[in-house]
Design an enzyme around this catalytic site. Sequence first.
Site, mmCIF file in Angstrom:
data_model
loop_
_atom_site.group_PDB
_atom_site.id
_atom_site.type_symbol
_atom_site.label_atom_id
_atom_site.label_comp_id
_atom_site.label_asym_id
_atom_site.label_seq_id
_atom_site.Cartn_x
_atom_site.Cartn_y
_atom_site.Cartn_z
ATOM 1 N N HIS A 25 0.820 -1.215 0.000
ATOM 2 C CA HIS A 25 0.000 0.000 0.000
ATOM 3 C C HIS A 25 0.848 1.256 0.000
ATOM 4 O O HIS A 25 1.892 1.336 0.654
ATOM 5 C CB HIS A 25 -0.997 0.008 1.165
ATOM 6 C CG HIS A 25 -0.415 0.085 2.539
ATOM 7 N ND1 HIS A 25 -0.198 1.279 3.188
ATOM 8 C CD2 HIS A 25 -0.022 -0.881 3.410
ATOM 9 C CE1 HIS A 25 0.300 1.050 4.395
ATOM 10 N NE2 HIS A 25 0.417 -0.252 4.555
ATOM 11 N N ASP A 28 5.975 1.936 6.806
ATOM 12 C CA ASP A 28 4.736 1.202 6.612
ATOM 13 C C ASP A 28 3.872 2.056 5.691
ATOM 14 O O ASP A 28 3.236 3.001 6.149
ATOM 15 C CB ASP A 28 4.055 0.956 7.963
ATOM 16 C CG ASP A 28 2.676 0.356 7.852
ATOM 17 O OD1 ASP A 28 2.366 -0.230 6.797
ATOM 18 O OD2 ASP A 28 1.889 0.480 8.802
ATOM 19 N N GLU A 66 -5.162 1.807 2.527
ATOM 20 C CA GLU A 66 -5.061 0.636 3.397
ATOM 21 C C GLU A 66 -5.201 1.021 4.856
ATOM 22 O O GLU A 66 -5.799 0.279 5.648
ATOM 23 C CB GLU A 66 -3.717 -0.071 3.153
ATOM 24 C CG GLU A 66 -3.587 -1.426 3.810
ATOM 25 C CD GLU A 66 -2.908 -1.412 5.180
ATOM 26 O OE1 GLU A 66 -2.703 -2.504 5.753
ATOM 27 O OE2 GLU A 66 -2.566 -0.304 5.673
ATOM 28 N N GLU A 67 -4.651 2.170 5.225
ATOM 29 C CA GLU A 67 -4.613 2.567 6.625
ATOM 30 C C GLU A 67 -5.973 2.962 7.183
ATOM 31 O O GLU A 67 -6.119 3.153 8.386
ATOM 32 C CB GLU A 67 -3.625 3.727 6.817
ATOM 33 C CG GLU A 67 -2.171 3.397 6.504
ATOM 34 C CD GLU A 67 -1.543 2.452 7.517
ATOM 35 O OE1 GLU A 67 -2.251 2.008 8.437
ATOM 36 O OE2 GLU A 67 -0.335 2.173 7.385
ATOM 37 N N HIS A 125 3.932 4.103 12.278
ATOM 38 C CA HIS A 125 2.831 5.036 12.563
ATOM 39 C C HIS A 125 3.284 6.163 13.477
ATOM 40 O O HIS A 125 2.484 6.727 14.227
ATOM 41 C CB HIS A 125 1.625 4.320 13.180
ATOM 42 C CG HIS A 125 0.887 3.455 12.212
ATOM 43 N ND1 HIS A 125 -0.453 3.138 12.372
ATOM 44 C CD2 HIS A 125 1.278 2.831 11.079
ATOM 45 C CE1 HIS A 125 -0.840 2.361 11.374
ATOM 46 N NE2 HIS A 125 0.197 2.151 10.575
#
Length: 343
Positions: free
Chosen positions: A63, A172, A204-205, A314
Amino acid sequence: MIQILEKYSNACGVSGHEDDIRSRIEENVRDHVESLSRDFMGNLYAFKPCGIQNAPHILLVAHMDEVGLMINSVESNGMLRFVPVGGLDPRLLVSKRVILGKERIPGVIGAKPIHLQSRDEWKSPIPLSGLYIDIGASDEKEAAAKVPPGTTGTFQTRFEAQEDVVFGKAFDDRAGCALITELLMTEEDEEYPVDITAVFTVQEEVGLRGASVLAERVHPDFTIAFEGTTAGDVPRENFASPSTEMRKGPAISFMDRSAIGAPRLISHFKATAEKKTIPFQMKKTVSGGTDIGVIHTRGGIPSMVISVPVRYIHAPRGILAVDDYKNTFRLAKAALMNFKEVL
């Protein structure tokens, strides 16, 4: 190899606003694939056929989007109120530098100064409702002209290398995007014995939204997702097991909250790693989810996740071991090159 990861980490791409990172990926992969296309969601598709009749069709997915924030209102004094996009920990946000919108307007996340807080306020983290973004505007009109509500932002973090690790934001899943890019960039004398569709997904998140349309569009035989995952090798309670550890190689997942990995794919990657003497580890936790959570359920597509351990995902700044990244690439490439062993 790290140059592509640096380029992707420095890109902006909060969920729903992936234009910058998508254009960088397109630039890198265009000359190494047969076709490039987008769908209505904004997912980027790259097709690399092998030319072998009835070859297995493999979907590689990562992603593009990153966690961030969105401005939802402007105060009369020019301060910007915001909401998180994806999973952000409010404890990490105070005093962090951010960039907002396509113009990358700089700002800082502020809160009530400690000198003005009560002793009770000292005892707990400042909630999101107590935070704001200051861009130095004098009033609401000036602030809204530069950063209107609906504008997204991310952390003002630049990629850096230090000895055997790199620092940056959005590993990420920019690590996964970079790895797939490098897998597509084969030499002229190299050919995978499989047809590959690589998809760089959006959103995606915020609920695996981009990936929800892939299975019907691509119709793969197998899916492999590439991720940056939590490295838990930091100070912790004695009884707590780390999810993964830096410098121990790529992490293979048995399962997470969204999917269970296909045993034959997991066995293939483990056997390949052992044959090629590539270090690897099994992910010890089953938290979180990935794009295969919605892909494998559409038609029962055998799927698995391979990840690069990252400390502080994150967050405004993560840490990744260069050897973990390189070994993830080595393992994935070797597993694709001998993929017929799976069948």
